[in-house]
Write a protein that holds these residues in place. Structure first.
Motif, PDB file in Angstrom:
ATOM      1  N   PHE A  49       0.831  -1.205   0.000  1.00  0.00           N
ATOM      2  CA  PHE A  49       0.000   0.000   0.000  1.00  0.00           C
ATOM      3  C   PHE A  49       0.866   1.257   0.000  1.00  0.00           C
ATOM      4  CE2 PHE A  49      -3.379  -2.929   1.110  1.00  0.00           C
ATOM      5  CZ  PHE A  49      -4.475  -2.380   0.458  1.00  0.00           C
ATOM      6  N   ASP A  50       1.947   1.270   0.783  1.00  0.00           N
ATOM      7  CA  ASP A  50       2.861   2.415   0.820  1.00  0.00           C
ATOM      8  C   ASP A  50       3.509   2.628  -0.545  1.00  0.00           C
ATOM      9  OD1 ASP A  50       2.283   2.731   3.503  1.00  0.00           O
ATOM     10  OD2 ASP A  50       4.182   1.863   4.208  1.00  0.00           O
ATOM     11  N   GLU A  53       0.972   4.041  -2.972  1.00  0.00           N
ATOM     12  CA  GLU A  53       0.720   5.450  -2.643  1.00  0.00           C
ATOM     13  C   GLU A  53       1.865   6.335  -3.135  1.00  0.00           C
ATOM     14  OE1 GLU A  53       0.204   8.296   1.259  1.00  0.00           O
ATOM     15  OE2 GLU A  53      -0.402   6.197   1.421  1.00  0.00           O
ATOM     16  N   GLY A  56       1.391   7.087  -6.606  1.00  0.00           N
ATOM     17  CA  GLY A  56       0.121   7.724  -6.950  1.00  0.00           C
ATOM     18  C   GLY A  56      -0.931   6.737  -7.430  1.00  0.00           C
ATOM     19  N   ARG A  58      -3.756   3.424  -6.570  1.00  0.00           N
ATOM     20  CA  ARG A  58      -4.696   2.913  -5.580  1.00  0.00           C
ATOM     21  C   ARG A  58      -4.720   1.396  -5.680  1.00  0.00           C
ATOM     22  NH1 ARG A  58     -10.762   3.916  -6.674  1.00  0.00           N
ATOM     23  NH2 ARG A  58     -10.510   1.867  -7.525  1.00  0.00           N
TER      24      ARG A  58
END
Length: 64
Positions: A49-50, A53, A56, A58
């Protein structure tokens, strides 16, 4: 997870980011991310997830 790592690496390269810049954005160690990209380290959900992110992106998880 191999497919996920391959996708994340490809997206990083498409964005023109070095592994060092990705690590800076994530607050992670460059060597650790390099190990993951090269199949010598495990990718946790949090790191996935990091990573997304920082690029940019999802993440969507779908169970069928």
């Amino acid at each position: 997870m191999e497919e996920v790592i391959k996708e994340l690496k490809g997206r990083r390269l498409e964005a023109g980011l070095s592994i060092s810049e990705l690590a800076r954005r994530m607050g992670a160690e460059r060597a650790r991310l390099s190990e993951i990209e090269n199949g010598r380290g495990g990718l946790t959900l949090k790191r996935m997830f990091d990573w997304a992110e920082a690029l940019g992106l999802r993440v969507t998880i779908k169970f069928e």
